[in-house]
Scaffold this motif. Sequence first.
Motif, PDB file in Angstrom:
ATOM      1  N   UNK A 180       0.750  -1.242  -0.027  1.00  0.00           N
ATOM      2  CA  UNK A 180       0.069  -0.078  -0.013  1.00  0.00           C
ATOM      3  C   UNK A 180       0.883   1.170   0.159  1.00  0.00           C
ATOM      4  N   UNK A 181       0.168   2.280  -0.497  1.00  0.00           N
ATOM      5  CA  UNK A 181       1.018   3.752  -0.435  1.00  0.00           C
ATOM      6  C   UNK A 181      -0.062   4.559   0.222  1.00  0.00           C
ATOM      7  N   UNK A 182       0.353   5.446   0.720  1.00  0.00           N
ATOM      8  CA  UNK A 182      -0.184   6.455   1.519  1.00  0.00           C
ATOM      9  C   UNK A 182      -0.043   7.765   0.848  1.00  0.00           C
ATOM     10  N   UNK A 183      -0.991   8.279   0.375  1.00  0.00           N
ATOM     11  CA  UNK A 183      -1.062   9.614  -0.657  1.00  0.00           C
ATOM     12  C   UNK A 183      -2.009  10.699  -0.213  1.00  0.00           C
ATOM     13  N   UNK A 184      -1.601  11.623  -0.027  1.00  0.00           N
ATOM     14  CA  UNK A 184      -2.198  12.993   0.397  1.00  0.00           C
ATOM     15  C   UNK A 184      -2.470  13.727  -0.766  1.00  0.00           C
ATOM     16  N   UNK A 185      -3.941  14.270  -0.884  1.00  0.00           N
ATOM     17  CA  UNK A 185      -4.545  15.183  -2.005  1.00  0.00           C
ATOM     18  C   UNK A 185      -4.057  14.056  -3.264  1.00  0.00           C
ATOM     19  N   UNK A 186      -3.877  14.782  -4.354  1.00  0.00           N
ATOM     20  CA  UNK A 186      -3.553  13.880  -5.468  1.00  0.00           C
ATOM     21  C   UNK A 186      -2.389  13.063  -5.789  1.00  0.00           C
ATOM     22  N   UNK A 187      -1.248  13.538  -5.267  1.00  0.00           N
ATOM     23  CA  UNK A 187      -0.097  12.888  -5.681  1.00  0.00           C
ATOM     24  C   UNK A 187       1.121  12.825  -4.441  1.00  0.00           C
ATOM     25  N   UNK A 188       0.806  13.434  -3.399  1.00  0.00           N
ATOM     26  CA  UNK A 188       1.952  13.750  -2.432  1.00  0.00           C
ATOM     27  C   UNK A 188       1.877  12.142  -1.506  1.00  0.00           C
ATOM     28  N   UNK A 189       3.074  11.481  -1.848  1.00  0.00           N
ATOM     29  CA  UNK A 189       3.231  10.060  -1.202  1.00  0.00           C
ATOM     30  C   UNK A 189       3.829  10.391   0.072  1.00  0.00           C
ATOM     31  N   UNK A 190       3.267   9.910   1.298  1.00  0.00           N
ATOM     32  CA  UNK A 190       3.912  10.288   2.376  1.00  0.00           C
ATOM     33  C   UNK A 190       4.175   9.083   3.337  1.00  0.00           C
ATOM     34  N   UNK A 191       3.900   7.690   2.680  1.00  0.00           N
ATOM     35  CA  UNK A 191       4.286   6.485   3.523  1.00  0.00           C
ATOM     36  C   UNK A 191       3.997   5.248   2.591  1.00  0.00           C
ATOM     37  N   UNK A 192       4.453   4.057   2.892  1.00  0.00           N
ATOM     38  CA  UNK A 192       4.339   2.742   2.230  1.00  0.00           C
ATOM     39  C   UNK A 192       4.376   1.759   2.985  1.00  0.00           C
ATOM     40  N   UNK A 193       3.985   0.497   2.708  1.00  0.00           N
ATOM     41  CA  UNK A 193       4.215  -0.717   3.584  1.00  0.00           C
ATOM     42  C   UNK A 193       3.280  -1.737   2.861  1.00  0.00           C
ATOM     43  N   UNK A 194       2.899  -2.854   3.748  1.00  0.00           N
ATOM     44  CA  UNK A 194       2.472  -3.906   3.339  1.00  0.00           C
ATOM     45  C   UNK A 194       1.213  -4.257   4.319  1.00  0.00           C
ATOM     46  N   UNK A 195       0.449  -4.877   3.983  1.00  0.00           N
ATOM     47  CA  UNK A 195      -0.888  -5.594   4.805  1.00  0.00           C
ATOM     48  C   UNK A 195      -1.164  -6.981   4.388  1.00  0.00           C
ATOM     49  N   UNK A 196      -1.271  -7.705   5.519  1.00  0.00           N
ATOM     50  CA  UNK A 196      -1.637  -9.161   5.310  1.00  0.00           C
ATOM     51  C   UNK A 196      -3.077  -9.321   5.962  1.00  0.00           C
ATOM     52  N   UNK A 197      -3.893  -9.650   4.941  1.00  0.00           N
ATOM     53  CA  UNK A 197      -5.295 -10.049   5.554  1.00  0.00           C
ATOM     54  C   UNK A 197      -5.757 -11.340   5.690  1.00  0.00           C
ATOM     55  N   UNK A 198      -6.425 -11.807   6.663  1.00  0.00           N
ATOM     56  CA  UNK A 198      -6.688 -13.429   6.931  1.00  0.00           C
ATOM     57  C   UNK A 198      -8.143 -13.638   6.123  1.00  0.00           C
ATOM     58  N   UNK A 199      -8.393 -14.781   5.999  1.00  0.00           N
ATOM     59  CA  UNK A 199      -9.869 -15.032   5.579  1.00  0.00           C
ATOM     60  C   UNK A 199     -10.804 -15.764   6.605  1.00  0.00           C
ATOM     61  N   UNK A 200     -12.084 -15.500   6.745  1.00  0.00           N
ATOM     62  CA  UNK A 200     -12.859 -15.940   7.581  1.00  0.00           C
ATOM     63  C   UNK A 200     -13.951 -15.143   8.274  1.00  0.00           C
ATOM     64  N   UNK A 201     -14.665 -15.502   9.119  1.00  0.00           N
ATOM     65  CA  UNK A 201     -15.847 -14.752   9.544  1.00  0.00           C
ATOM     66  C   UNK A 201     -15.028 -13.725  10.508  1.00  0.00           C
ATOM     67  N   UNK A 202     -14.060 -13.817  11.175  1.00  0.00           N
ATOM     68  CA  UNK A 202     -13.125 -12.955  11.915  1.00  0.00           C
ATOM     69  C   UNK A 202     -12.067 -12.641  11.146  1.00  0.00           C
ATOM     70  N   UNK A 203     -11.817 -11.358  10.606  1.00  0.00           N
ATOM     71  CA  UNK A 203     -10.651 -11.016   9.788  1.00  0.00           C
ATOM     72  C   UNK A 203      -9.714 -10.303  10.712  1.00  0.00           C
ATOM     73  N   UNK A 204      -8.287 -10.805  10.473  1.00  0.00           N
ATOM     74  CA  UNK A 204      -7.240 -10.058  11.105  1.00  0.00           C
ATOM     75  C   UNK A 204      -6.328  -9.533   9.842  1.00  0.00           C
ATOM     76  N   UNK A 205      -6.077  -8.060   9.981  1.00  0.00           N
ATOM     77  CA  UNK A 205      -5.240  -7.359   9.180  1.00  0.00           C
ATOM     78  C   UNK A 205      -3.770  -6.997   9.889  1.00  0.00           C
ATOM     79  N   UNK A 206      -3.031  -7.282   9.313  1.00  0.00           N
ATOM     80  CA  UNK A 206      -1.443  -7.015  10.064  1.00  0.00           C
ATOM     81  C   UNK A 206      -0.822  -5.849   9.173  1.00  0.00           C
TER      82      UNK A 206
END
Length: 348
Positions: free
Chosen positions: A300-326
């Motif tokens: 993922x990238x975090x962007x302010x307004x139209x094009x100002x990138x201020x952060x980036x990283x990754x997210x892991x999402x589990x599957x199932x009725x209860x969801x965990x996102x790291x």
Amino acid sequence: MLLRKALIAALAFIPIALAAQTPPPTQTLPLAGVYYRYWPEQIVQWVGPELPYTMIVLAVDDRGKQPIYDVQLIPRPAAAPVHYTNSAEELAIIQATGQEVHQVPMQFDAPSDPANGAQYQLRFNTEKGTPVVWQFVLGTDVSEQGSGLSPVPAPIPILMYREQGGLAGQGTALQIGGVTSTADVWKEIAQPPYFVPYRGALSIGVHILTFAPVDTAWKSAPDSLTDAHGRSLALATAAGVTTMTDTALAVSASYNLAPAGSVPPGAVTRVTFSPNGVKGNHSITLEFTPALAPGSQSSFDVIVGKKTKIASGSVQASAGPTVTESWTFTTPDALKNLSAKAIASLQP
């Protein structure tokens, strides 16, 4: 150029005291652990040894019929801030985070258009009846030269971005009871006689994105979601975009979904957070590559307004009725060692 460098250097030191607040859940629901807040104005002064505080911070939201004020007094030595607010809604929000907060009447006088020399004054009494008077004098013009990220001293990832900023001038002072602390000259960045700022700052258009390690259970109604703290999100869907609106905070999150027929269906390509009732492009966006879906990992990238990138990283999402996102970050450097693992579920 000198003013621009000084503003950026000075405003980069502005902290904000935040605890992990209760955010939403996931994908077709809100993202797990992601919490957005917008303040049209924020003012800060570093306090001298005369008082048992290192800093006072005032956040102002004047978009509604009644303005909301959140004052933080940061104790000396370092400890959790003490909040004061004039709003019952804000009181409940801060109480939900476990922080100390008191609702008191407040008087705040401010210019309609901040400019060099403008004066602000805040008055209230603490829960013990001690009078607090704070005068803030703006020592520079407020401009995009003062925009950028402010580091947040917190154990979880928090991004705070200011759209514009300016520095304090002579006469900025905080009085609590019979003791007054006058803001000192900011010697590290001062260039007398041309540029003499004092240890305080004003920010305009402050976006705060918090990634909190929380466990949130949502109850669903036909057009809304509500969590255990009573926080409610109104839902609306049109043309592949689901909008979730928090009317109490006057902010919205727009979820763009992958096109019909894509695999997996309903994956989120981006989420745009924005304040309600503010003209112009004032937003902060999470963009996912590939689209975020349960049981997958995305960058993922975090962007302010139209094009100002201020952060980036990754997210892991589990599957199932209860969801965990790291959530983990690769930029900025201040967030590289921080992460957040959030859990979300939907109750019948």
